[in-house]
Scaffold this active site. Structure first.
Site, PDB file in Angstrom:
ATOM      1  N   LYS A 346       0.809  -1.134  -0.117  1.00  0.00           N
ATOM      2  CA  LYS A 346      -0.026  -0.050   0.071  1.00  0.00           C
ATOM      3  C   LYS A 346       0.784   1.133  -0.096  1.00  0.00           C
ATOM      4  O   LYS A 346       0.595   2.169   0.520  1.00  0.00           O
ATOM      5  CB  LYS A 346      -0.809  -0.026   1.216  1.00  0.00           C
ATOM      6  CG  LYS A 346      -1.728  -1.279   1.417  1.00  0.00           C
ATOM      7  CD  LYS A 346      -2.239  -1.747   0.310  1.00  0.00           C
ATOM      8  CE  LYS A 346      -3.249  -1.244  -0.455  1.00  0.00           C
ATOM      9  NZ  LYS A 346      -3.861  -1.938  -1.780  1.00  0.00           N
ATOM     10  N   ARG A 450       4.846   4.359   3.726  1.00  0.00           N
ATOM     11  CA  ARG A 450       4.002   5.285   4.051  1.00  0.00           C
ATOM     12  C   ARG A 450       3.696   5.451   5.129  1.00  0.00           C
ATOM     13  O   ARG A 450       4.074   4.565   6.234  1.00  0.00           O
ATOM     14  CB  ARG A 450       2.724   4.702   3.204  1.00  0.00           C
ATOM     15  CG  ARG A 450       1.271   5.324   3.284  1.00  0.00           C
ATOM     16  CD  ARG A 450       0.375   4.693   2.533  1.00  0.00           C
ATOM     17  NE  ARG A 450      -0.802   5.436   2.287  1.00  0.00           N
ATOM     18  CZ  ARG A 450      -1.901   5.020   1.833  1.00  0.00           C
ATOM     19  NH1 ARG A 450      -1.823   4.008   0.990  1.00  0.00           N
ATOM     20  NH2 ARG A 450      -2.981   5.606   1.753  1.00  0.00           N
ATOM     21  N   SER A 458      -4.986   1.564   4.846  1.00  0.00           N
ATOM     22  CA  SER A 458      -5.109   1.085   3.419  1.00  0.00           C
ATOM     23  C   SER A 458      -5.242  -0.303   3.173  1.00  0.00           C
ATOM     24  O   SER A 458      -6.001  -0.857   2.255  1.00  0.00           O
ATOM     25  CB  SER A 458      -4.004   1.668   2.552  1.00  0.00           C
ATOM     26  OG  SER A 458      -4.026   1.368   1.384  1.00  0.00           O
TER      27      SER A 458
HETATM   28  N1  PPS Z   1       0.595   8.321  -7.644  1.00  0.00           N
HETATM   29  C1  PPS Z   1      -0.062   8.114  -6.503  1.00  0.00           C
HETATM   30  N2  PPS Z   1      -0.314   8.924  -5.677  1.00  0.00           N
HETATM   31  C2  PPS Z   1      -1.023   8.751  -4.628  1.00  0.00           C
HETATM   32  N3  PPS Z   1      -1.366   7.479  -4.030  1.00  0.00           N
HETATM   33  C3  PPS Z   1      -1.037   6.604  -4.741  1.00  0.00           C
HETATM   34  C4  PPS Z   1      -0.411   6.711  -6.028  1.00  0.00           C
HETATM   35  N4  PPS Z   1      -0.242   5.457  -6.589  1.00  0.00           N
HETATM   36  C5  PPS Z   1      -0.743   4.597  -5.649  1.00  0.00           C
HETATM   37  N5  PPS Z   1      -1.165   5.198  -4.672  1.00  0.00           N
HETATM   38  C6  PPS Z   1      -1.876   4.537  -3.539  1.00  0.00           C
HETATM   39  O1  PPS Z   1      -0.999   3.397  -3.113  1.00  0.00           O
HETATM   40  C7  PPS Z   1      -1.959   2.460  -2.602  1.00  0.00           C
HETATM   41  C8  PPS Z   1      -1.665   1.291  -3.397  1.00  0.00           C
HETATM   42  O2  PPS Z   1      -0.284   0.906  -3.117  1.00  0.00           O
HETATM   43  P1  PPS Z   1       0.188  -0.364  -3.642  1.00  0.00           P
HETATM   44  O3  PPS Z   1       0.068  -0.532  -5.147  1.00  0.00           O
HETATM   45  O4  PPS Z   1       1.588  -0.602  -2.932  1.00  0.00           O
HETATM   46  O5  PPS Z   1      -0.842  -1.539  -3.048  1.00  0.00           O
HETATM   47  S1  PPS Z   1      -0.259  -3.220  -3.130  1.00  0.00           S
HETATM   48  O6  PPS Z   1       0.324  -3.643  -1.982  1.00  0.00           O
HETATM   49  O7  PPS Z   1       0.301  -3.343  -4.241  1.00  0.00           O
HETATM   50  O8  PPS Z   1      -1.802  -3.598  -2.965  1.00  0.00           O
HETATM   51  C9  PPS Z   1      -3.272   3.045  -2.431  1.00  0.00           C
HETATM   52  O9  PPS Z   1      -3.673   3.661  -1.727  1.00  0.00           O
HETATM   53  P2  PPS Z   1      -5.212   3.641  -1.097  1.00  0.00           P
HETATM   54  O10 PPS Z   1      -6.093   4.216  -2.277  1.00  0.00           O
HETATM   55  O11 PPS Z   1      -4.956   4.412  -0.028  1.00  0.00           O
HETATM   56  O12 PPS Z   1      -5.728   2.304  -0.666  1.00  0.00           O
HETATM   57  C10 PPS Z   1      -3.271   3.943  -3.798  1.00  0.00           C
HETATM   58  O13 PPS Z   1      -4.165   5.148  -3.946  1.00  0.00           O
END
Ligand code: PPS
Length: 620
Positions: A346, A450, A458
């Site tokens: 996340k 994060r 998340s």
């Molecule tokens: N560019 C950008 N800007 C802001 N936030 C972002 C961005 N890219 C990914 N995210 C947020 O990162 C969360 C997903 O993280 P991951 O892809 O690492 O998740 S996972 O572990 O692979 O399932 C997920 O957070 P939440 O929406 O709070 O769940 C995404 O919204």
């Protein structure tokens, strides 16, 4: 801080044209059987969507043309009647003395047909002639209606031509009428002269005759006037129909432009595909030559494979990869695999994965999270089952593909469970991080972190959305769940383990909040690619915003309900780990620890500021 709006990932921005037919509807008149029209319409329908809309449009086009044809024919018949009712002299005068443009000379169409034997009757009647054919025959009502069965630009041109010629024709009809009237007047004048000359023989009779003749003339004039009016009315109706046709044709023209754009895009995509195939073929050719250096007449275009390359070709185990890594390799050749995205969950790892997989010097694995070292190897990189090693090397990381690219592309994978388990002990006493180092000591590691409470929330949402186990199954309140679980989800212990195992130069730590901040993202992405040794300017796109909770829910997630004191307590819970992490960052010189901590404190403060005066919060 974070970008609110979802971005579409560049990879996904693909118009898949349905067809790459090479003939546009503009020229379809020249294509027997209208295959090009079918292809273009398929593309057009692909863009415009609704086939029923297309069908409607086609129907209205046909109706318009039918109306136009009927009205046109009626006009011709009425005009002929008007002309026939005039004296033969008048008709002859109109035919021979009024200079008419070629386009309205009767019989023109048949001459055209004779001149172009290649154009068969069916083509012609189906409106398949080119624009020249249409305009050449535009004055001929039959030809107008025949040409109207065409489509696209041909129709557009046709309708325009039809409209213009129809107007011209109406004017000619009117001019013809005026000409006839002029003849009648002059004949009337002629009639008066003989009366004056022959009065000796029967003035009364002559006067009577003259009177009768005048009456007849008047009746004729009235009749002609009526016919003229009818002809004008018919002409107006025809003009209206032509106008309608032109509007429809213009609409068709717009759609034709869209179809052409789609077709052009398809052609470009096909060309790109061809270029990629050619590049791949060239690459493969190079290998062919390297493999048969002694072939007669062979002249090596490329240098021989490096010792590393040759050693890797035999590898189906991790140990073999390591052994091969001792061999010499050319400058620019990456060790295999080159890097891992370790986590954390996340923390925008999916967005980062997509950004890097789109880099031209990077080869993506078969899936984002193979979790090979965690699930398949039980967090012990030295305990991975041999058959799984082979599968991982060949099918997940694609060694043969990397070799095909002469090891000039960086191979990677991203498994988010790796990071958090760095400190986990393996059966022989090593940490998971240390076992990884023993197997792949060269591999570069990227970890994104994060703000811990928001990251955990998340993840909680992710598990709830997927209906998998969450700490809420174990604890009856959100607060309890977080208070008890957060200490186990710390950063400092695993990070320390990774740093204990690997040289710090091989570890890149990113802060999620900074990485995803619009004003800092470019700087971070450049740092990531420089760290990996690939062109930092590519791919020239922003970081995507993938894998969002909002996307999964279909709407923006609400904040998690919590009391203010509970949230403050959670900050206390994570604070020691944040401080420890800051110490590590400072100790290893990996980041500006103060700025890092300040970023997370800002996140906490934002949540606290949003609490109501009675202490109810909605935690993001
Ligand atoms: N560019 C950008 N800007 C802001 N936030 C972002 C961005 N890219 C990914 N995210 C947020 O990162 C969360 C997903 O993280 P991951 O892809 O690492 O998740 S996972 O572990 O692979 O399932 C997920 O957070 P939440 O929406 O709070 O769940 C995404 O919204």
């Amino acid at each position: 801080m974070h970008r609110g709006a979802s971005q579409t990932h560049g990879n996904g921005a693909t118009l898949t044209p349905r067809s790459s037919a090479g003939v546009t509807p503009r020229h379809r008149g020249a294509v027997p059987g209208n295959k090009a029209r079918d292809a273009a319409e398929a593309i057009w329908m692909g863009i415009e969507g609704s086939p029923s809309k297309d069908a409607q449009l086609r129907r209205s086009r046909v109706n318009g043309r039918f109306m136009f044809t009927v009205v046109g024919l009626a006009a011709t018949v009425l005009l002929s009647l008007a002309v026939l009712s005039n004296s033969s002299t008048s008709a002859a005068s109109w035919q021979f003395h009024s200079p008419q443009p070629d386009s309205v000379v009767p019989g023109r169409r048949h001459r055209k047909l004779e001149r172009e034997p290649g154009l068969d009757q069916e083509q012609f009647s189906a409106g398949d002639g080119d624009e020249e054919q249409h305009s050449a025959g535009a004055g001929d009502q039959e030809q107008l209606s025949a040409g109207d069965d065409g489509g696209g630009k041909v129709e557009g041109g046709d309708a325009d031509t039809a409209q213009d010629d129809e107007g011209a024709e109406t004017e000619q009809r009117l001019a013809a009428g005026a000409g006839s009237e002029g003849l009648i007047d002059s004949s009337g004048a002629e009639t008066e002269q003989p009366i004056d000359a022959d009065t000796q023989q029967g003035a009364a009779e002559a006067a009577k005759e003259a009177h009768t003749s005048k009456q007849q003339q008047q009746e004729q004039q009235q009749e002609q006037q009526q016919q003229k009016e009818q002809a004008v009315a018919v002409g107006e109706a025809a003009a209206q129909a032509a106008e309608q046709s032109a509007v429809q044709a213009a609409e068709v023209d717009t759609q034709t432009a869209a179809a052409q754009a789609a077709e052009q895009a398809a052609a470009q995509a096909a060309a790109a595909e061809q270029a990629a195939a050619a590049a791949q073929a060239a690459l493969d050719d190079g290998y062919e030559q390297e493999q048969q250096p002694d072939a007669p007449g062979h002249k090596a275009k490329r240098r021989k494979k490096s010792a590393y390359h040759r050693a890797l070709e035999r590898c189906v185990t991790l140990a073999c990869l390591q052994e091969a890594a001792q061999q010499e390799r050319y400058k620019g050749q990456f060790l295999f695999p080159h890097f891992f995205i370790l986590g954390w969950q996340k923390s925008a790892t999916t967005s980062l994965f997509h950004h890097l997989k789109d880099h031209p010097e990077v080869l993506m694995p078969v899936e984002k999270e193979p979790e090979f070292f965690s699930y398949d190897c039980g967090y012990d990189a030295r305990g991975c089952p041999p058959e799984m090693q082979q599968e991982y090397i060949e099918e997940t990381l694609h060694l043969s593909r990397a070799l095909r690219h002469n090891l000039n592309r960086a191979t990677f994978e991203g498994s988010t469970h790796y990071a958090r388990e760095g400190q986990r002990l393996t059966p022989n006493g090593d940490t998971f991080a240390a076992s990884m180092y023993k197997v792949l000591p060269w591999v570069r590691l990227i970890a994104s972190m994060r703000e811990p409470i928001s990251r955990y929330l998340s993840m909680l949402g992710h598990n709830l959305d997927k209906n998998t186990y969450t700490c809420l199954n174990k604890h009856d309140s959100l607060f309890k769940c977080l208070e008890l679980e957060l200490p186990w989800n710390n950063y400092s212990m695993p990070i320390q383990s990774w740093l204990d195992a690997f040289p710090k130069e091989q570890l890149l730590l990113l802060q999620y909040e900074s990485l995803t901040a619009e004003d800092k993202e470019a700087e971070h992405l450049t740092a990531v690619k420089s760290f990996l040794g690939v062109d930092p300017k590519l791919p020239a796109v922003q970081l995507a915003h993938s894998n969002t909770r909002a996307d999964r829910l279909g709407h923006a997630p609400e904040g998690w309900p919590m009391l203010k004191w509970q949230y403050e307590r959670l900050i206390e819970v994570v604070r020691p780990d944040v401080d420890s992490l800051a110490d590590i960052l400072t100790k290893y010189g990996l980041a500006d620890a103060n700025a890092w901590v300040a970023e997370w404190e800002k996140a906490w403060q934002t949540n606290l500021d949003a609490c109501t005066p009675d202490g109810k919060c909605s935690i993001q």
